[in-house]
Design a protein around this motif. Structure first.
Motif, PDB file in Angstrom:
ATOM      1  N   ALA A  15     -10.733 -22.509 -38.259  1.00 54.52           N
ATOM      2  CA  ALA A  15     -11.779 -23.069 -37.423  1.00 54.52           C
ATOM      3  C   ALA A  15     -11.917 -24.568 -37.650  1.00 54.52           C
ATOM      4  CB  ALA A  15     -13.104 -22.372 -37.740  1.00 54.52           C
ATOM      5  N   ASP A  16     -12.093 -25.324 -36.549  1.00 50.76           N
ATOM      6  CA  ASP A  16     -12.220 -26.775 -36.660  1.00 50.76           C
ATOM      7  C   ASP A  16     -13.456 -27.171 -37.456  1.00 50.76           C
ATOM      8  OD1 ASP A  16     -10.954 -27.457 -33.319  1.00 50.76           O
ATOM      9  OD2 ASP A  16      -9.943 -27.078 -35.219  1.00 50.76           O
ATOM     10  N   SER A  17     -14.513 -26.356 -37.415  1.00 48.64           N
ATOM     11  CA  SER A  17     -15.754 -26.716 -38.089  1.00 48.64           C
ATOM     12  C   SER A  17     -15.581 -26.792 -39.603  1.00 48.64           C
ATOM     13  CB  SER A  17     -16.859 -25.711 -37.745  1.00 48.64           C
ATOM     14  OG  SER A  17     -16.476 -24.413 -38.152  1.00 48.64           O
ATOM     15  N   ARG A  18     -14.589 -26.071 -40.143  1.00 48.23           N
ATOM     16  CA  ARG A  18     -14.404 -26.075 -41.593  1.00 48.23           C
ATOM     17  C   ARG A  18     -13.502 -27.220 -42.026  1.00 48.23           C
ATOM     18  NH1 ARG A  18     -11.951 -21.404 -45.712  1.00 48.23           N
ATOM     19  NH2 ARG A  18     -11.869 -22.799 -47.512  1.00 48.23           N
ATOM     20  N   TRP A  19     -12.442 -27.482 -41.254  1.00 45.31           N
ATOM     21  CA  TRP A  19     -11.421 -28.412 -41.711  1.00 45.31           C
ATOM     22  C   TRP A  19     -11.465 -29.742 -40.973  1.00 45.31           C
ATOM     23  CZ3 TRP A  19      -8.676 -27.458 -45.959  1.00 45.31           C
ATOM     24  CH2 TRP A  19      -8.597 -26.137 -46.400  1.00 45.31           C
ATOM     25  N   GLU A  20     -11.449 -30.807 -41.742  1.00 43.03           N
ATOM     26  CA  GLU A  20     -11.196 -32.130 -41.180  1.00 43.03           C
ATOM     27  C   GLU A  20      -9.684 -32.284 -41.098  1.00 43.03           C
ATOM     28  OE1 GLU A  20     -11.210 -36.702 -42.800  1.00 43.03           O
ATOM     29  OE2 GLU A  20     -12.864 -35.383 -43.429  1.00 43.03           O
ATOM     30  N   VAL A  21      -9.157 -32.543 -39.898  1.00 46.50           N
ATOM     31  CA  VAL A  21      -7.718 -32.667 -39.692  1.00 46.50           C
ATOM     32  C   VAL A  21      -7.428 -34.050 -39.155  1.00 46.50           C
ATOM     33  CG1 VAL A  21      -5.687 -31.725 -38.547  1.00 46.50           C
ATOM     34  CG2 VAL A  21      -7.566 -30.200 -39.181  1.00 46.50           C
ATOM     35  N   ALA A  22      -6.533 -34.770 -39.812  1.00 43.29           N
ATOM     36  CA  ALA A  22      -6.147 -36.122 -39.381  1.00 43.29           C
ATOM     37  C   ALA A  22      -4.642 -36.166 -39.155  1.00 43.29           C
ATOM     38  CB  ALA A  22      -6.546 -37.149 -40.447  1.00 43.29           C
ATOM     39  N   ARG A  23      -4.231 -36.974 -38.190  1.00 44.21           N
ATOM     40  CA  ARG A  23      -2.799 -37.145 -37.917  1.00 44.21           C
ATOM     41  C   ARG A  23      -2.482 -38.630 -37.804  1.00 44.21           C
ATOM     42  NH1 ARG A  23      -0.922 -32.190 -37.246  1.00 44.21           N
ATOM     43  NH2 ARG A  23      -2.302 -30.588 -36.384  1.00 44.21           N
ATOM     44  N   PRO A  24      -1.294 -39.040 -38.232  1.00 45.14           N
ATOM     45  CA  PRO A  24      -0.933 -40.462 -38.166  1.00 45.14           C
ATOM     46  C   PRO A  24      -0.684 -40.908 -36.738  1.00 45.14           C
ATOM     47  CG  PRO A  24       0.953 -39.177 -38.855  1.00 45.14           C
ATOM     48  CD  PRO A  24      -0.211 -38.219 -38.793  1.00 45.14           C
ATOM     49  N   HIS A  25      -0.764 -42.220 -36.522  1.00 49.53           N
ATOM     50  CA  HIS A  25      -0.457 -42.776 -35.210  1.00 49.53           C
ATOM     51  C   HIS A  25       1.042 -42.663 -34.916  1.00 49.53           C
ATOM     52  CE1 HIS A  25      -4.535 -44.065 -35.269  1.00 49.53           C
ATOM     53  NE2 HIS A  25      -4.359 -45.027 -36.146  1.00 49.53           N
ATOM     54  N   GLY A  26       1.842 -42.497 -35.952  1.00 45.09           N
ATOM     55  CA  GLY A  26       3.289 -42.353 -35.797  1.00 45.09           C
ATOM     56  C   GLY A  26       3.948 -42.462 -37.163  1.00 45.09           C
ATOM     57  N   THR A  27       5.217 -42.060 -37.236  1.00 43.57           N
ATOM     58  CA  THR A  27       5.986 -42.199 -38.472  1.00 43.57           C
ATOM     59  C   THR A  27       7.259 -42.950 -38.177  1.00 43.57           C
ATOM     60  OG1 THR A  27       7.174 -40.111 -38.163  1.00 43.57           O
ATOM     61  CG2 THR A  27       5.097 -40.007 -39.363  1.00 43.57           C
ATOM     62  N   SER A  28       7.838 -43.549 -39.206  1.00 39.21           N
ATOM     63  CA  SER A  28       9.047 -44.348 -39.014  1.00 39.21           C
ATOM     64  C   SER A  28      10.317 -43.520 -39.125  1.00 39.21           C
ATOM     65  CB  SER A  28       9.086 -45.482 -40.042  1.00 39.21           C
ATOM     66  OG  SER A  28       9.178 -44.965 -41.358  1.00 39.21           O
TER      67      SER A  28
END
Length: 275
Positions: A15-28
């Motif tokens: 569930a989204d309410s439990r987890w803070e999820v982050a993603r990078p703008h991009g990878t090299s």
């Protein structure tokens, strides 16, 4: 490496309410995906590790290790590397915060520093592969609270590893791409013929550089699509037909062999390799 040859996005079903999820703008680096996870509730994590067509690296950021429970017993780890087919295992922990990196077979071949075959279908401690460099990265990641800075540090770490990495054989890379494109519905003889190798030579080179035999890799890619469908609530019979299994018992056997549970149990999971 192709832009992304690990298949679909990592399996996620919490569930989204439990987890803070982050993603990078991009990878090299091609064939590399990253995400950051933090348990907002500081609660207990208990999840089954599912096989995926990617090597999964988890770098813990908290002070408390996670416990990996598998065939070799219980091990507290501050970071881990899971082979594509790690065998039945569970991860347990409290207040989990981590950076997760998914490496395609091409990226894994370049970045692990050892043949993926040496992971031996298991879960390895992060520091066992990269030693003091891994410890330094963990310290740097823990010293910043910005996800984008953490992603930049991880990306730099991987770029240094890739600087002098040997390329995967073009024939092996092409065979992997064919398996992914065919969603695991390919014949090993056809793969060998397409790259001009004997079945024996393809089997040996592919196993060494990918960490699985071509047949096992096809089985894993097909399972990955089936697992996503089961987690989405699709009936097992429909999944078996759509994913190229001979029948529902065939699906049952493959899920039991790879995930250590039945399709019904897999459909009921609320967590996978990534939170």
């Amino acid at each position: 490496m192709s832009e992304d040859d690990t298949g679909d996005e990592p399996l996620e079903s919490t569930a989204d309410s439990r987890w803070e999820v982050a993603r990078p703008h991009g990878t090299s680096l091609n064939g590399v995906r990253m995400a950051g996870f933090r348990d907002r509730t500081a609660g207990c994590l208990d999840m089954r590790v599912l096989p995926q067509p990617a090597v999964i690296v988890v770098i813990g950021l908290g002070t408390a290790p996670v416990t990996v429970e598998g065939a070799s017993g219980h091990r507290p780890l501050s970071g881990l590397v899971a082979a594509m087919s790690p065998g039945p295992a569970r991860i347990r922990g409290e207040g989990v915060e981590c950076v997760e990196v998914a490496l395609s077979p091409r990226a894994a071949h370049a970045l692990l520093g050892v043949s993926p075959l040496e992971l031996d279908g298991s879960i390895t401690a992060f520091e066992d592969l990269w030693g003091r460099h891994a410890r330094l990265l963990r310290e740097q990641l823990a010293d910043t609270s910005s996800w984008q800075e953490r992603f930049a540090l991880t990306d730099g770490f991987l770029r240094r590893l890739a600087a002098e990495a040997p390329p995967m054989a073009a024939e092996v890379a092409a065979a992997w791409d064919a398996i992914v494109a065919g969603r695991g519905r390919v014949r090993v003889g056809d793969l060998a013929a397409s790259c001009g190798w004997s079945r024996k030579r393809l089997w040996a080179r592919f196993s060494s550089q990918v960490g699985l035999t071509p047949k096992r890799a096809a089985m894993l890619v097909r399972f990955d699509h089936a697992a996503r469908a089961l987690l989405a609530g699709e009936p097992a019979g429909d999944v078996a037909a759509a994913c190229g299994y001979a029948d529902q018992p065939h699906l049952h056997r493959d899920v039991q062999a790879l995930a250590g549970c039945t399709p019904a149990a897999l459909a009921g999971l609320t967590a996978s390799t990534g939170p």
